[in-house]
Design an enzyme around this catalytic site. Structure first.
Site, PDB file in Angstrom:
ATOM      1  N   GLY A  36     -52.863  24.435  -1.148  1.00 24.16           N
ATOM      2  CA  GLY A  36     -53.044  25.214  -2.375  1.00 24.16           C
ATOM      3  C   GLY A  36     -52.358  24.546  -3.553  1.00 24.16           C
ATOM      4  N   ALA A  37     -51.284  23.833  -3.276  1.00 21.80           N
ATOM      5  CA  ALA A  37     -50.545  23.191  -4.363  1.00 21.80           C
ATOM      6  C   ALA A  37     -51.395  22.108  -5.032  1.00 21.80           C
ATOM      7  CB  ALA A  37     -49.242  22.615  -3.835  1.00 21.80           C
ATOM      8  N   GLY A  85     -25.545  43.332 -24.041  1.00 20.10           N
ATOM      9  CA  GLY A  85     -26.327  44.563 -24.127  1.00 20.10           C
ATOM     10  C   GLY A  85     -27.773  44.224 -24.439  1.00 20.10           C
ATOM     11  N   GLY A  86     -28.448  45.178 -25.070  1.00 17.71           N
ATOM     12  CA  GLY A  86     -29.858  44.980 -25.409  1.00 17.71           C
ATOM     13  C   GLY A  86     -30.068  43.803 -26.346  1.00 17.71           C
TER      14      GLY A  86
HETATM   15  C1  HXC Z   1     -18.466  46.787 -34.794  1.00 21.27           C
HETATM   16  C2  HXC Z   1     -17.292  45.092 -33.824  1.00 21.27           C
HETATM   17  C3  HXC Z   1     -18.166  45.088 -32.719  1.00 21.27           C
HETATM   18  C4  HXC Z   1     -19.235  46.019 -32.720  1.00 21.27           C
HETATM   19  C5  HXC Z   1     -16.689  43.563 -32.400  1.00 21.27           C
HETATM   20  N1  HXC Z   1     -16.395  44.154 -33.579  1.00 21.27           N
HETATM   21  N2  HXC Z   1     -17.774  44.131 -31.845  1.00 21.27           N
HETATM   22  N3  HXC Z   1     -17.432  45.934 -34.851  1.00 21.27           N
HETATM   23  N4  HXC Z   1     -19.330  46.851 -33.778  1.00 21.27           N
HETATM   24  N5  HXC Z   1     -20.115  46.070 -31.720  1.00 21.27           N
HETATM   25  C6  HXC Z   1     -15.300  43.785 -34.492  1.00 21.27           C
HETATM   26  C7  HXC Z   1     -13.934  44.103 -33.933  1.00 21.27           C
HETATM   27  O1  HXC Z   1     -13.587  45.424 -34.265  1.00 21.27           O
HETATM   28  C8  HXC Z   1     -13.077  43.095 -34.697  1.00 21.27           C
HETATM   29  O2  HXC Z   1     -12.883  43.568 -36.022  1.00 21.27           O
HETATM   30  C9  HXC Z   1     -13.989  41.887 -34.784  1.00 21.27           C
HETATM   31  O3  HXC Z   1     -15.317  42.387 -34.610  1.00 21.27           O
HETATM   32  C10 HXC Z   1     -13.726  40.856 -33.731  1.00 21.27           C
HETATM   33  O4  HXC Z   1     -13.671  41.491 -32.455  1.00 21.27           O
HETATM   34  P1  HXC Z   1     -12.533  41.192 -31.388  1.00 21.27           P
HETATM   35  O5  HXC Z   1     -12.649  42.210 -30.327  1.00 21.27           O
HETATM   36  O6  HXC Z   1     -11.211  41.048 -32.093  1.00 21.27           O
HETATM   37  O7  HXC Z   1     -12.959  39.759 -30.873  1.00 21.27           O
HETATM   38  P2  HXC Z   1     -12.897  39.170 -29.413  1.00 21.27           P
HETATM   39  O8  HXC Z   1     -11.562  39.441 -28.802  1.00 21.27           O
HETATM   40  O9  HXC Z   1     -13.358  37.762 -29.528  1.00 21.27           O
HETATM   41  O10 HXC Z   1     -13.960  39.980 -28.561  1.00 21.27           O
HETATM   42  C11 HXC Z   1     -15.336  39.935 -28.905  1.00 21.27           C
HETATM   43  C12 HXC Z   1     -16.128  40.985 -28.114  1.00 21.27           C
HETATM   44  C13 HXC Z   1     -15.474  42.375 -28.296  1.00 21.27           C
HETATM   45  C14 HXC Z   1     -16.155  40.574 -26.628  1.00 21.27           C
HETATM   46  C15 HXC Z   1     -17.561  40.937 -28.640  1.00 21.27           C
HETATM   47  O11 HXC Z   1     -15.266  42.615 -29.706  1.00 21.27           O
HETATM   48  C16 HXC Z   1     -16.316  43.473 -27.770  1.00 21.27           C
HETATM   49  O12 HXC Z   1     -16.316  43.726 -26.593  1.00 21.27           O
HETATM   50  N6  HXC Z   1     -17.004  44.161 -28.694  1.00 21.27           N
HETATM   51  C17 HXC Z   1     -17.827  45.300 -28.350  1.00 21.27           C
HETATM   52  C18 HXC Z   1     -19.050  44.849 -27.626  1.00 21.27           C
HETATM   53  C19 HXC Z   1     -19.964  45.986 -27.346  1.00 21.27           C
HETATM   54  O13 HXC Z   1     -19.704  46.800 -26.465  1.00 21.27           O
HETATM   55  N7  HXC Z   1     -21.004  46.098 -28.156  1.00 21.27           N
HETATM   56  C20 HXC Z   1     -21.982  47.121 -28.027  1.00 21.27           C
HETATM   57  C21 HXC Z   1     -22.890  46.632 -26.911  1.00 21.27           C
HETATM   58  S1  HXC Z   1     -24.224  47.692 -26.643  1.00 21.27           S
HETATM   59  P3  HXC Z   1     -11.647  43.127 -36.931  1.00 21.27           P
HETATM   60  O14 HXC Z   1     -11.764  43.966 -38.127  1.00 21.27           O
HETATM   61  O15 HXC Z   1     -10.429  43.388 -36.098  1.00 21.27           O
HETATM   62  O16 HXC Z   1     -11.846  41.683 -37.215  1.00 21.27           O
HETATM   63  C22 HXC Z   1     -25.351  47.028 -27.619  1.00 21.27           C
HETATM   64  C23 HXC Z   1     -26.616  47.731 -27.527  1.00 21.27           C
HETATM   65  C24 HXC Z   1     -27.705  46.932 -28.131  1.00 21.27           C
HETATM   66  O17 HXC Z   1     -25.189  46.095 -28.290  1.00 21.27           O
HETATM   67  C25 HXC Z   1     -28.983  47.612 -27.741  1.00 21.27           C
HETATM   68  C26 HXC Z   1     -30.140  46.933 -28.328  1.00 21.27           C
HETATM   69  C27 HXC Z   1     -31.384  47.566 -27.869  1.00 21.27           C
END
Ligand code: HXC
Length: 511
Positions: free
Chosen positions: A404-405, A169-170
């Site tokens: 040019g290079a 993401g961001g």
């Molecule tokens: C809160 C999160 C989290 C998140 C993971 N966890 N991502 N908690 N916010 N964004 C937590 C899970 O609930 C889990 O908690 C622990 O972290 C580990 O995650 P798992 O899924 O069990 O691990 P894994 O299978 O290795 O997968 C990792 C992952 C997946 C690929 C990162 O967790 C995932 O897809 N997370 C969401 C990603 C996402 O969509 N993020 C938002 C993106 S948008 P427990 O308690 O079970 O240990 C964004 C915008 C930013 O970031 C903009 C900036 C400008």
């Protein structure tokens, strides 16, 4: 007091376990180190001073309120690498997947503010699920606070990113603004939108690795500068990279003692250029032979291989190197090569690192793909970067410098300080065959003998370094074996170079 000390120690011990043993085991099972293990490898022994270990998330409006962890998913502070101060943050995947909360972002911003205040590099170790979903916009605000600091730090202190897990993401935009990105093979990825969103929007089926793995970014997108086998390798690499860099833009890079003599003659260079000007050779071999202890630290070695960039030292002083690579695409400048070199040149210029340029370039890459892709604006980036750079610039033309290079590759006309050529140099508007076909179109039609005759006479007249030397566009024509010594002397002579560009808010590089 003893009791209080014990309680304090116990609290810190608990905090150091992050999200707990089960999650640490899961982290290890993926082949990843924990946030603290990474810091142990990076920093000199006992040098780490941790801040904000007691910070917890402030979100009380969601189901995560009862689930708090000290440190809140990121370990921050300062320490030393090879005795030099650095600021660090290391995202802790064992706490909410290292996701960025409001408090967690504040911790990162705090050390970023200090890094810029005291003029020390900042190193970020990224391993995070992105925005803390439970916190919504507060987390997004945290990202923007970090981006703002990344931008203000750019060109002031070195900013280095290690990607050691997800970065999606961001969240990708903070590392993207930093100076160098090292990704770990198999365990890290970077993408703006993941495979599921891609499938929904564009109907493309792609794995996370194909979309944003280290190989993708180190060889295709150019987002990553380095690809490392594992966390430990990435940390070793970043420590070496740091050794070439000053702590901030007001300092010079550290000088490392070497026993390699500055007047070392490298006789093998005299025969490195093939007799046939169309035969490729490996420019990297030349660089290695010239640099201190034959040590060349290449950056982005898998991307735009027609140009080489990286660091080395000459008599202990760090230099940035830009070199055409005749082994790939004959060393032509294309869009990717221009962008790759331009960004590197601007980094070196910002951080007082002299630039050595090795030239063997037949020109800009022709073709529809290049023109439609904007080779005009992208090639201009390279020209712009060389022309605005005020650090010491030394140029060695080994063979071709056409069209040019020739101008672009740190020529005298773009304020090259010392411009040298080997006797094998060919400095001209273009190669012999192309020139004859244009100049004598009618005479040579179907007449190969005539064509060869005219080409030979063009070669004799123009394809040498002496026409340029006559005009003072070269300072000297040197024997290849003398190159190291000539560069060392030039660097010494340029040690106190001062050159200022006119005042402006900022230039308008063709982005
Ligand atoms: C809160 C999160 C989290 C998140 C993971 N966890 N991502 N908690 N916010 N964004 C937590 C899970 O609930 C889990 O908690 C622990 O972290 C580990 O995650 P798992 O899924 O069990 O691990 P894994 O299978 O290795 O997968 C990792 C992952 C997946 C690929 C990162 O967790 C995932 O897809 N997370 C969401 C990603 C996402 O969509 N993020 C938002 C993106 S948008 P427990 O308690 O079970 O240990 C964004 C915008 C930013 O970031 C903009 C900036 C400008």
């Amino acid at each position: 007091m003893n009791d209080l000390n014990k309680k304090l120690k116990a609290k810190k011990r608990k905090a150091s376990l992050g999200g707990g043993k089960k999650r640490i085991d899961a982290q290890h099972a993926k082949g990843k180190l924990t946030a603290r293990q990474r810091l142990d490898l990076l920093l000199d022994e006992n040098s780490f001073e941790e801040w904000d270990i007691f910070v917890e998330h402030r979100n009380d409006s969601s189901d995560s309120k009862d689930d708090t962890f000290m440190g809140d998913g990121v370990v921050t502070g300062y320490g030393k690498v090879h005795g030099r101060l650095v600021f660090v943050y290391s995202q802790d995947f064992t706490i909410f997947g290292g996701s960025l909360s409001e408090s967690n972002a504040k911790k990162i911003c705090k050390i970023m503010d200090h890094a810029i205040k005291v003029g020390a590099p900042i190193i970020g170790m990224n391993d995070s699920g992105g925005a803390r979903i439970q916190e919504g916009v507060a987390s997004l605000g945290g990202y923007a606070d970090i981006f703002q600091r990344n931008v203000l730090s750019s060109g002031v202190i070195p900013q280095l990113s290690l990607i050691m897990g997800p970065c999606a993401g961001g969240a990708v935009y903070s590392p993207a603004i930093t100076d160098f990105i090292a990704m770990v093979k198999n365990t890290s990825n970077m993408f703006v939108t993941g495979p599921n969103v891609v499938k929904t929007v564009t109907h493309e089926s792609v794995t996370a690795e194909e979309l944003g793995g280290s190989h993708t970014h180190a060889t295709k997108s150019g987002v990553a500068d380095f690809q490392c086998d594992n966390d430990a390798d990435a940390i070793t690499l970043i420590k070496k990279l740091l050794s070439y860099l000053p702590s901030n833009n007001k300092e010079k890079p550290p000088v490392i003692k070497t026993s390699d003599q500055l007047n070392r003659m490298e006789k093998s260079l005299d025969s490195v250029i093939p007799l046939n000007p169309s035969t490729p050779y490996d420019m990297r071999e030349i660089l290695v032979k010239i640099l201190d202890d034959n040590d060349f630290f290449e950056v982005q070695n898998g991307f735009a291989k027609n140009i080489i960039i990286g660091f080395g030292r000459i008599s202990g002083k760090a230099v940035g190197i830009v070199a055409n690579q005749p082994k790939f695409l004959a060393g032509c400048l294309d869009i990717d090569a221009s962008k790759k070199a331009a960004r590197f040149i601007r980094f070196c210029d910002a951080f007082n690192i002299p630039i050595l340029t090795f030239v063997d370039v037949p020109g800009f890459m022709p073709g529809l793909r290049q023109e439609l892709g904007g080779i005009i604006k992208n090639g201009a980036k390279l020209l712009y970067a060389y022309a605005e750079a005020t650090v010491a610039k030394i140029t060695i033309i080994t063979r071709k410098a056409y069209g040019g290079a020739y101008d672009v590759m740190s020529s005298k006309h773009l304020r090259g300080d010392v411009n040298l050529a080997w006797p094998t140099a060919e400095i001209a508007v273009m190669g012999a065959k192309g020139a004859v076909e244009i100049l004598y179109k009618n005479e040579v039609k179907g007449d190969i003998r005539k064509m060869n005759e005219l080409a030979q006479s063009y070669e004799e007249k123009f394809l040498n370094p002496f026409e340029a030397a006559k005009l003072g566009f070269l300072d000297d024509v040197i024997q290849p074996r003398e190159t190291r010594m000539k560069i060392a002397k030039s660097l010494q002579m340029l040690e106190n170079k001062t050159l200022k560009n006119p005042w402006r808010k900022h230039g308008n590089i063709p982005l």
